[in-house]
Design an enzyme around this catalytic site. Structure first.
Site, mmCIF file in Angstrom:
data_model
loop_
_atom_site.group_PDB
_atom_site.id
_atom_site.type_symbol
_atom_site.label_atom_id
_atom_site.label_comp_id
_atom_site.label_asym_id
_atom_site.label_seq_id
_atom_site.Cartn_x
_atom_site.Cartn_y
_atom_site.Cartn_z
ATOM 1 N N SER A 1 -115.906 -1.674 4.152
ATOM 2 C CA SER A 1 -115.197 -2.626 3.295
ATOM 3 C C SER A 1 -115.960 -3.939 3.235
ATOM 4 O O SER A 1 -116.640 -4.332 4.195
ATOM 5 C CB SER A 1 -113.814 -2.878 3.894
ATOM 6 N N TYR B 1 -107.948 -4.882 11.695
ATOM 7 C CA TYR B 1 -108.438 -3.900 10.716
ATOM 8 C C TYR B 1 -109.899 -4.187 10.359
ATOM 9 O O TYR B 1 -110.755 -3.301 10.411
ATOM 10 C CB TYR B 1 -107.560 -3.930 9.450
ATOM 11 N N LYS C 1 -113.666 -2.080 11.105
ATOM 12 C CA LYS C 1 -114.722 -1.699 10.146
ATOM 13 C C LYS C 1 -116.089 -2.168 10.674
ATOM 14 O O LYS C 1 -117.080 -1.444 10.587
ATOM 15 C CB LYS C 1 -114.445 -2.289 8.756
HETATM 16 N N1 UFG Z 1 -101.962 -10.945 -4.449
HETATM 17 C C1 UFG Z 1 -100.954 -11.649 -5.066
HETATM 18 N N2 UFG Z 1 -99.707 -11.097 -5.063
HETATM 19 C C2 UFG Z 1 -99.411 -9.902 -4.483
HETATM 20 C C3 UFG Z 1 -100.463 -9.189 -3.856
HETATM 21 C C4 UFG Z 1 -101.726 -9.746 -3.853
HETATM 22 O O1 UFG Z 1 -101.156 -12.735 -5.608
HETATM 23 O O2 UFG Z 1 -98.256 -9.472 -4.508
HETATM 24 C C5 UFG Z 1 -103.322 -11.524 -4.463
HETATM 25 C C6 UFG Z 1 -103.881 -11.753 -3.085
HETATM 26 O O3 UFG Z 1 -103.500 -13.022 -2.613
HETATM 27 C C7 UFG Z 1 -105.384 -11.645 -3.346
HETATM 28 C C8 UFG Z 1 -105.486 -10.633 -4.493
HETATM 29 O O4 UFG Z 1 -104.179 -10.568 -5.064
HETATM 30 O O5 UFG Z 1 -105.859 -12.860 -3.794
HETATM 31 C C9 UFG Z 1 -105.873 -9.248 -4.025
HETATM 32 O O6 UFG Z 1 -105.019 -8.875 -2.971
HETATM 33 P P1 UFG Z 1 -104.950 -7.385 -2.391
HETATM 34 O O7 UFG Z 1 -103.943 -7.373 -1.298
HETATM 35 O O8 UFG Z 1 -104.776 -6.407 -3.502
HETATM 36 O O9 UFG Z 1 -106.413 -7.142 -1.816
HETATM 37 P P2 UFG Z 1 -107.210 -7.966 -0.690
HETATM 38 O O10 UFG Z 1 -108.417 -8.501 -1.364
HETATM 39 O O11 UFG Z 1 -106.391 -8.915 0.054
HETATM 40 O O12 UFG Z 1 -107.507 -6.824 0.363
HETATM 41 C C10 UFG Z 1 -108.251 -5.715 0.033
HETATM 42 C C11 UFG Z 1 -107.795 -4.510 0.843
HETATM 43 C C12 UFG Z 1 -108.134 -4.675 2.277
HETATM 44 C C13 UFG Z 1 -109.566 -5.069 2.459
HETATM 45 C C14 UFG Z 1 -109.901 -6.273 1.632
HETATM 46 C C15 UFG Z 1 -111.352 -6.588 1.705
HETATM 47 O O13 UFG Z 1 -106.403 -4.321 0.694
HETATM 48 O O14 UFG Z 1 -107.904 -3.441 2.918
HETATM 49 O O15 UFG Z 1 -109.591 -6.007 0.279
HETATM 50 O O16 UFG Z 1 -111.608 -7.848 1.183
HETATM 51 F F1 UFG Z 1 -109.842 -5.387 3.743
#
Ligand code: UFG
Length: 340
Positions: free
Chosen positions: A128, A155, A159
């Site tokens: 990741s 997590y 990785k």
């Molecule tokens: N977000 C919102 N509202 C929500 C959910 C997410 O605004 O209800 C925003 C988050 O703050 C973030 C973006 O959308 O800015 C993406 O969020 P995600 O949770 O979809 O993805 P992340 O980038 O946080 O995390 C993902 C994977 C992880 C991994 C990570 C690596 O879920 O497993 O990418 O950067 F580790």
């Protein structure tokens, strides 16, 4: 060289899409999963798409004795793609031992079995972009040379540790070859809407939350922060279509079997960052659905912006993520309508 590929985490989100692409490319596949975060119904979805049932064994990769039986049954395994892992960032903070036990234990067993019992010890690892932490602006877009920084969660640490374990194994055991694929943000579902992402309970990730809100299951989407140092203030990510990502795994296996490179790392993204607000508007445009949303405070642990420089994968794997974002979001919406 054998063309059978072992897929751990076979009924998970990325594993299931990868199986479809491997079979399309002519590989034999053996899937394993313990269904801890997926369901046997996924096997039916895969079978409908590829037109046959895949070889599958229900097993927990942390259970060495049982996992070893898979290699007795399929002595022609020549490569493995290791998806099986726990993957919820928040949960890993609350249950670190579960994450270390599952994610490290299953990988250690896999390497041991691949190097001693398989026809070829070629391993593709599901990593990741979390290994880079929040990169400084001088490192964006991220190449594989960007520094590995302290991870924000157990997590993320697993990785990083798994990559270290793999690197040390390559060094120590002459027959082990590894490709680590560092994914950015996988989204969307297979065009048939027969397989896709099935989050447990309230989705943590953005796209499942968007589609559930558009379907009326959730009242309103919360946008976590509009005061970041980005053009519209919301966080930026590199959203990659899961079927494009699946095809990268086929290319990685092809390359391992052909060239036997000892240890390689690839960033898998589109090369384009999209903000949360841009993604919301792309979804509305692509589907014509209403999407109630409101700005709320920042989510703890979020990095501000991260996107890939996928040149190395483009050039060396001969792979590119090219599905337009509107098509990807439409696939997620079709899956939402089909899955529940
Ligand atoms: N977000 C919102 N509202 C929500 C959910 C997410 O605004 O209800 C925003 C988050 O703050 C973030 C973006 O959308 O800015 C993406 O969020 P995600 O949770 O979809 O993805 P992340 O980038 O946080 O995390 C993902 C994977 C992880 C991994 C990570 C690596 O879920 O497993 O990418 O950067 F580790």
């Amino acid at each position: 060289m054998s063309k059978r590929v072992l897929i751990t985490g076979a009924t998970g989100y990325i594993g299931s899409h990868t199986i479809v692409e491997l079979i399309k490319a002519g590989y034999e596949v053996t899937g394993v999963d313990n269904f801890s975060n997926s369901s046997p119904a996924v096997l039916e979805g895969i079978a409908k798409i590829v037109g046959k049932e895949i070889d599958f064994v229900e097993t927990d990769c942390t259970d060495y004795e049982n996992f070893a039986k898979v290699f007795e049954k399929y002595p022609d395994i020549g490569a493995a793609i290791h998806f099986a892992a726990s993957k919820a960032v928040g949960e890993s903070v609350e249950k670190p031992l579960l994450y270390y036990r599952n994610n490290l234990g299953s990988l250690i067993n896999l390497i041991e079995l691949m190097r001693t019992k398989a026809a070829g010890a070629n391993i593709v690892f599901s990593s990741s972009c979390t290994v880079y932490g929040q990169p400084g602006p001088e490192h964006l877009p991220l190449t594989e040379q960007a520094p590995i920084q302290p991870a924000h969660s157990p997590y993320g640490k697993t990785k990083q540790m798994c990559e270290d374990i793999l690197r040390d194994s390559v060094h120590a055991y002459g027959n082990v070859n590894v490709t680590s694929l560092r994914y950015f943000n996988p989204i969307g579902a297979h065009p048939t809407a027969l397989i896709g992402e099935l989050p447990n309970g309230v989705p943590q990730n953005l796209v499942p939350y968007i589609t559930q809100t558009a379907a009326g299951i959730r009242e309103c989407l919360n946008v976590f922060g509009d005061d970041y140092n980005t053009p519209d203030g919301s966080c930026i990510r590199d959203y990659i279509y899961v079927c494009d990502l699946a095809r990268a795994h086929v290319k990685a296996v092809d390359r391992l079997l052909e060239k036997g490179e000892r240890f390689e790392v690839f960033n898998l993204g589109t090369g384009k960052g999209l903000s949360v607000l841009e993604l919301i508007h792309a979804f509305i445009k692509a589907t014509g659905r209403d999407l109630p949303y409101k700005i709320v405070g920042r989510r703890a642990g979020d990095v501000e912006q991260v996107w890939a420089n996928p040149s190395k994968a483009n050039e060396i794997l001969g792979w590119k993520a090219e599905t337009p974002i509107e098509d990807v979001l439409r696939s997620a919406w079709r899956w939402q309508q089909n899955c529940c």
